[in-house]
Design an enzyme around this catalytic site. Structure first.
Site, short mmCIF file in Angstrom:
data_model
loop_
_atom_site.label_atom_id
_atom_site.label_comp_id
_atom_site.label_asym_id
_atom_site.label_seq_id
_atom_site.Cartn_x
_atom_site.Cartn_y
_atom_site.Cartn_z
N GLY A 12 0.84 -1.20 0.00
CA GLY A 12 0.00 0.00 0.00
C GLY A 12 0.87 1.25 0.00
O GLY A 12 2.10 1.17 -0.20
N ARG A 37 -1.99 -6.68 -7.34
CA ARG A 37 -1.41 -5.43 -6.86
C ARG A 37 0.10 -5.39 -7.18
O ARG A 37 0.63 -4.39 -7.67
CB ARG A 37 -1.66 -5.33 -5.35
CG ARG A 37 -1.03 -4.16 -4.68
CD ARG A 37 -1.53 -4.02 -3.26
NE ARG A 37 -2.77 -3.25 -3.24
CZ ARG A 37 -3.07 -2.34 -2.31
NH1 ARG A 37 -2.24 -2.12 -1.33
NH2 ARG A 37 -4.18 -1.67 -2.36
N LEU A 142 2.89 9.50 7.89
CA LEU A 142 2.65 10.13 6.58
C LEU A 142 1.16 10.23 6.30
O LEU A 142 0.35 9.45 6.80
CB LEU A 142 3.40 9.40 5.46
CG LEU A 142 3.05 7.98 5.02
CD1 LEU A 142 1.76 7.90 4.24
CD2 LEU A 142 4.19 7.43 4.17
N LYS A 199 1.13 7.77 18.40
CA LYS A 199 0.46 7.76 17.09
C LYS A 199 -1.04 8.06 17.26
O LYS A 199 -1.61 8.91 16.57
CB LYS A 199 0.66 6.39 16.45
CG LYS A 199 -0.21 6.09 15.27
CD LYS A 199 0.16 6.89 14.05
CE LYS A 199 -0.88 6.76 12.98
NZ LYS A 199 -0.46 6.89 11.65
N HIS A 246 -9.02 24.08 8.90
CA HIS A 246 -9.89 24.40 7.76
C HIS A 246 -11.28 23.83 8.03
O HIS A 246 -11.43 22.62 8.22
CB HIS A 246 -9.34 23.81 6.46
CG HIS A 246 -7.98 24.34 6.12
ND1 HIS A 246 -7.78 25.64 5.72
CD2 HIS A 246 -6.77 23.76 6.17
CE1 HIS A 246 -6.49 25.83 5.52
NE2 HIS A 246 -5.85 24.72 5.80
N PRO A 247 -12.30 24.70 8.00
CA PRO A 247 -13.65 24.19 8.22
C PRO A 247 -14.03 23.24 7.09
O PRO A 247 -13.57 23.38 5.96
CB PRO A 247 -14.52 25.45 8.18
CG PRO A 247 -13.70 26.48 7.49
CD PRO A 247 -12.27 26.13 7.72
N SER A 248 -14.86 22.27 7.39
CA SER A 248 -15.20 21.26 6.38
C SER A 248 -16.55 20.63 6.72
O SER A 248 -17.19 21.00 7.71
CB SER A 248 -14.12 20.18 6.33
OG SER A 248 -14.06 19.49 7.58
N CYS A 255 -8.20 6.74 8.86
CA CYS A 255 -7.34 6.83 10.04
C CYS A 255 -7.99 7.49 11.27
O CYS A 255 -7.99 6.91 12.36
CB CYS A 255 -6.07 7.58 9.68
SG CYS A 255 -5.24 6.85 8.27
C1 UGA Z 1 -3.81 11.21 8.86
C2 UGA Z 1 -2.67 11.96 9.59
O1 UGA Z 1 -2.64 13.32 9.13
C3 UGA Z 1 -1.30 11.29 9.31
O2 UGA Z 1 -0.28 11.94 10.08
C4 UGA Z 1 -1.38 9.83 9.74
O3 UGA Z 1 -0.15 9.16 9.45
C5 UGA Z 1 -2.50 9.15 8.96
O4 UGA Z 1 -3.76 9.83 9.26
C6 UGA Z 1 -2.59 7.72 9.40
O5 UGA Z 1 -2.92 7.47 10.57
O6 UGA Z 1 -2.22 6.83 8.62
P1 UGA Z 1 -4.77 11.19 6.36
O7 UGA Z 1 -5.92 10.43 6.96
O8 UGA Z 1 -4.10 10.68 5.13
O9 UGA Z 1 -3.58 11.34 7.46
O10 UGA Z 1 -5.34 12.64 6.00
P2 UGA Z 1 -5.32 14.11 6.59
O11 UGA Z 1 -4.64 14.98 5.61
O12 UGA Z 1 -4.85 14.19 7.98
O13 UGA Z 1 -6.89 14.47 6.52
C7 UGA Z 1 -7.87 13.71 7.23
C8 UGA Z 1 -9.24 14.33 7.06
O14 UGA Z 1 -9.34 15.58 7.73
C9 UGA Z 1 -9.65 14.63 5.60
O15 UGA Z 1 -10.98 14.24 5.39
C10 UGA Z 1 -9.49 16.13 5.48
O16 UGA Z 1 -10.32 16.71 4.49
C11 UGA Z 1 -9.90 16.56 6.88
N1 UGA Z 1 -9.37 17.89 7.25
C12 UGA Z 1 -8.02 18.07 7.36
C13 UGA Z 1 -10.25 18.91 7.55
O17 UGA Z 1 -11.48 18.75 7.48
N2 UGA Z 1 -9.74 20.13 7.93
C14 UGA Z 1 -8.39 20.33 8.03
O18 UGA Z 1 -8.00 21.47 8.41
C15 UGA Z 1 -7.52 19.29 7.75
#
Ligand code: UGA
EC number: 1.1.1.22
Length: 434
Positions: A12, A37, A142, A199, A246-248, A255
């Site tokens: 992955g 894969r 990551l 973590k 960031h609002p969403s 994760c």
């Molecule tokens: C997250 C963590 O950021 C990583 O550090 C971690 O390694 C990973 O989980 C994991 O446990 O494997 P990821 O799930 O890929 O990474 O994505 P993020 O970029 O953290 O975003 C997660 C969610 O939060 C998305 O739906 C994104 O749109 C949302 N989000 C993020 C918001 O709604 N507002 C923000 O300001 C930031």
């Protein structure tokens, strides 16, 4: 160490990115039991979208295989598997144990996010079979979409081990491995409980920030306050900063929710009832935010006889084609369940038609489109549900207006559109917290 053979278990995003980076210094094989894969990786045609990963694989010396006998020559085995069920982990451990027969000592690295104390359980498992396996916990931080950057320049690397002499020797081996591209000051050594909890804590705090800012969008929606102005103020407070504010429509992906649930489970099993309730609130706020958005959509389509809703964005965030626990998919499913006649036209730069059909079980009321123009054509309502950069820059709003039908609602879940501009063009607009 130079001639060590590393086998990464799991093809992955985590396994392949790490495997490619490690192959600059060591002899690396990525093993995955899914041969299809592996064939995709051998052809440099990734089975999922991750920016830059095809090029990284192409330029690397990493070997890919679906044949488990590569494990026997491994000095270090790195587990990078998204274990959704307990039996997957057990299968992997039995496989390693049956394949790894010839060498007298090996290091097993656990990089998968698993329930706390899993490294200890892996240790016990191998102690019963091979007393010469040392287990380390090196959690992965990551994010999808920025995997290569995060792997090459991590903010920190945690290496957890037990306090035995061979545990500390194994930790030192992995410190030497990571020190080849990560500054030594960013490599932190801990006990295994701390690395595993670190973590969960990191993901829980990031999720909590998103739920916190989203709670303020509800207050902004009920008052004259504006979430953009609020985040501007918060982001310039250097003690708070701008990340994850960031609002969403809520956080998604495989994760945050999983890790929060693991944290809540841990708290409950430790009888820390109030702590468990605290983290449950973060999940509840995420759900509330999504339901608020669903209600807004219902309000806009209630008066329309056969509502047609266009959705831009299906993935759980930009720069990935991953739809697992995507807020967009959840919103569409909720609306399908609550409204008999609504139909959707959807598009996403990285999600395929096949994925969409699978996600919605071939539902005839969800139609996949190959671009924005096709998706919005003749729709009554437009939802922006993933924060893709092209939605900020590449939408011709005059053309969209002409191709839509009254009441021409735009509901923006990610602060993408210029609300005043769209109102001046004649759209009805709702933006979370605006
Ligand atoms: C997250 C963590 O950021 C990583 O550090 C971690 O390694 C990973 O989980 C994991 O446990 O494997 P990821 O799930 O890929 O990474 O994505 P993020 O970029 O953290 O975003 C997660 C969610 O939060 C998305 O739906 C994104 O749109 C949302 N989000 C993020 C918001 O709604 N507002 C923000 O300001 C930031």
């Amino acid at each position: 160490m130079k001639n060590s053979h590393v086998v990464v278990v799991g093809g992955g995003v985590v396994g392949v990115t790490l495997g490619c980076v490690l192959s600059r210094f060591l002899n690396v094989t990525v093993y995955d039991r899914d041969d299809q894969r592996i064939q995709r990786w051998l052809l440099c045609s990734p089975p999922f979208y991750e920016p830059g990963l095809a090029e990284l694989v192409d330029g690397s010396s990493v070997a890919f295989t679906s044949s488990a006998n590569c494990l026997d020559s491994a000095d270090i085995v790195i587990l990078c598997i998204n274990y959704s069920v307990e039996s997957d982990l057990r299968d992997t451990l039995h496989l390693i144990s049956s394949e790894c027969t010839t060498k007298s000592h090996r290091i097993i690295v656990d990089k998968s996010t698993l329930p706390l104390n899993t490294s200890q359980r892996i240790k016990h498992f191998f102690n019963n079979h091979h007393s010469h396996f040392d287990i380390l916990s090196i959690p992965e931080f990551l994010s999808q979409g920025t995997a290569i950057r995060d792997c090459l320049s991590p903010s920190r690397v945690l290496i957890g081990c037990d306090t035995s002499e061979s545990g500390i020797a194994a930790q030192n081996t992995l410190i030497d491995v990571y020190a080849q591209w990560v500054p030594r000051s960013k490599i932190l050594t801990q006990n295994i409980w701390s690395t595993e909890l670190s973590k969960l804590a990191s993901n829980a705090l990031l999720a909590q920030r998103i739920s916190s800012i989203n709670s303020f969008t509800a207050i902004c929606d009920a008052t004259n306050a504006n979430i953009g102005q609020l985040t501007q103020s918060l982001a310039t407070d250097t003690r708070i900063g701008s990340d994850y504010l960031h609002p969403s429509v809520g956080f998604g992906g495989s994760c945050f929710e999983k890790d929060l649930k693991m944290l809540i489970y841990l708290c409950e099993s430790l009888d820390l009832v109030l702590v468990a309730e605290y983290w449950k609130g973060v999940l509840a706020m995420n759900d509330y935010q999504l339901q608020r958005f669903v209600r807004r959509v219902q309000d806009t389509i209630n008066g329309v006889e056969h509502p047609h809703v266009a959705v831009l964005g299906l993935s759980f965030k930009k720069d990935t084609g991953d739809v697992r626990l995507s807020p967009s998919v959840r919103i569409i499913k909720d609306l399908l369940a609550q409204h008999n006649t609504v139909r959707f036209t959807v598009c996403d730069p990285a999600v395929t038609e096949m994925q969409t059909m699978n996600e919605f079980d071939g539902c005839k009321r969800v139609h996949y489109c190959h671009g924005i123009a096709e998706a919005v054509n003749q729709s009554h309502c437009l939802l922006l549900l993933t924060n893709w950069p092209e939605y900020h820059t590449q939408i011709d709003w005059t053309a969209v207006y002409d191709s839509m039908h009254e009441p021409r609602w735009v509901l923006d879940g990610h602060s993408i559109v210029d609300v005043e501009k769209l109102i001046s063009l004649g759209f009805n607009v709702y933006q979370v917290g605006h």
